[in-house]
Enzyme design. Sequence first.
Site, PDB file in Angstrom:
ATOM      1  N   ARG A  30       0.828  -1.207   0.000  1.00  0.00           N
ATOM      2  CA  ARG A  30       0.000   0.000   0.000  1.00  0.00           C
ATOM      3  C   ARG A  30       0.862   1.256   0.000  1.00  0.00           C
ATOM      4  NH1 ARG A  30      -5.365  -1.433   3.589  1.00  0.00           N
ATOM      5  NH2 ARG A  30      -5.590  -3.547   2.826  1.00  0.00           N
ATOM      6  N   HIS A 221     -19.395   4.374  11.755  1.00  0.00           N
ATOM      7  CA  HIS A 221     -19.738   5.030  10.499  1.00  0.00           C
ATOM      8  C   HIS A 221     -21.147   5.623  10.495  1.00  0.00           C
ATOM      9  CE1 HIS A 221     -16.100   3.901   8.309  1.00  0.00           C
ATOM     10  NE2 HIS A 221     -16.134   2.793   9.020  1.00  0.00           N
ATOM     11  N   LYS A 251     -14.466  10.772  12.237  1.00  0.00           N
ATOM     12  CA  LYS A 251     -15.155  10.673  10.957  1.00  0.00           C
ATOM     13  C   LYS A 251     -16.146  11.842  10.850  1.00  0.00           C
ATOM     14  CE  LYS A 251     -14.180   5.854  10.092  1.00  0.00           C
ATOM     15  NZ  LYS A 251     -13.060   5.747  11.041  1.00  0.00           N
ATOM     16  N   THR A 281      -0.744   9.287  26.718  1.00  0.00           N
ATOM     17  CA  THR A 281      -1.086  10.702  26.816  1.00  0.00           C
ATOM     18  C   THR A 281      -2.465  10.928  26.204  1.00  0.00           C
ATOM     19  OG1 THR A 281       1.235  11.326  26.686  1.00  0.00           O
ATOM     20  CG2 THR A 281      -0.384  13.042  26.184  1.00  0.00           C
TER      21      THR A 281
END
Length: 403
Positions: A30, A221, A251, A281
């Site tokens: 990729r 989603h 998103k 953190t």
Amino acid sequence: MSVLPASKTSDAFDGLLTRMTELRDSGLYREFTPCSYLAEEPGHAVHRGRRIQVWCTNDYLGMSQHPDVMAAQIASTRQHGTGNGGSRNIAGTSEAHVALEERLADWHGKPRALVFTSGYVANFETLSTLLAAVPDMVVFSDALNHRSLIEGIRASANRRHIFPHSDVAALEELLEKYDRRTPKLIVFESVYSMDGDIAPISEICDLAERHNALTYLDETHAIGVNGPTGAGICEQIGETRPTFLQGVFGKAVGTTGGYVAGPDTALDYVRSHAPGFIFTTTIPRSSLDATRRSLDVVQGAEGVALRERLRENAERMRAALRAADIDFINAESHLVPVLVPGGDRVKAVSRRLLDDFGVYVQPINYPSVAKGGERFRVTVAPFRTQEQIDAFVRALRHCLDAA
């Protein structure tokens, strides 16, 4: 700590080099496509000095570039700085953390919510921690669950079953193998992003009630996109029974982070025992303040209008693809998966779109989808125009014909 000599280090990684060569040769390696978004031109970015259009972002409503959200983060940064400098346990819990978690719990009608640094971490840490605490709990996982859910389940030694995607009958057959007194957890998603389909949530909750099982629902989603106030598919259909509900900010909310809402004691246990929550953190105050401002928009009248335009644009895209004879999945959700079978072909079409038309859509291939099911996952934000949609489809048609 001992350090391997240079030659030994090289030998130690020889196997990795071989495997990476095999990955490249298979066509599954990729590549990153660097793109810096342009806040003044929603849907556009700069890629290697060139202005391009992005049609595959998960920023479904364009909230990351909403003026009020950006202003909230800038103002908070000026007041509080760029980071917290600590974990939630060590000087890293701000008033914004507390207020946001209370707001999320109320939004989903749950006793408690817990904010994590990402949706992946929220799923992995919650599932792995709770399953380790209840080792006799049996897990039932949808076959198309996200990797974060899979890895959270795999991290434990609990017995687990994978049921065919959204197959309620098959799930019931598996549940029937166990006594009602056996602890059970059903893990699934509301919107599956690769096909854009929606799970039979109420039917699965019915099964959970009949077989005395808990449920863990990933609404990643659907958050911001579905429901009267954007709380997800459960809100849209009036379903309140899922035991745990997971969501994200990265998103449709347009910021960063994830969360889980659910029973008070269970999430207090996760808060107190999950390593990925304790030893990291936390999200900066400025990002949390931007999230809270984004939720003001998402939950209000403007959010309703944005969701409606998102749905309308998805339908416009489907109509344009249909007219151009381009194969796509006619999904129930706002997602538009365009099918481009063949690993080499989907990459070639993606490259040509970017090089020749300044259009970026990321090729989706194995293992995200099965071999032969390669695709683009196209998103059509509310700000997209019919002219832009038509131009995108013309460019796609041209590149498909040339591939």
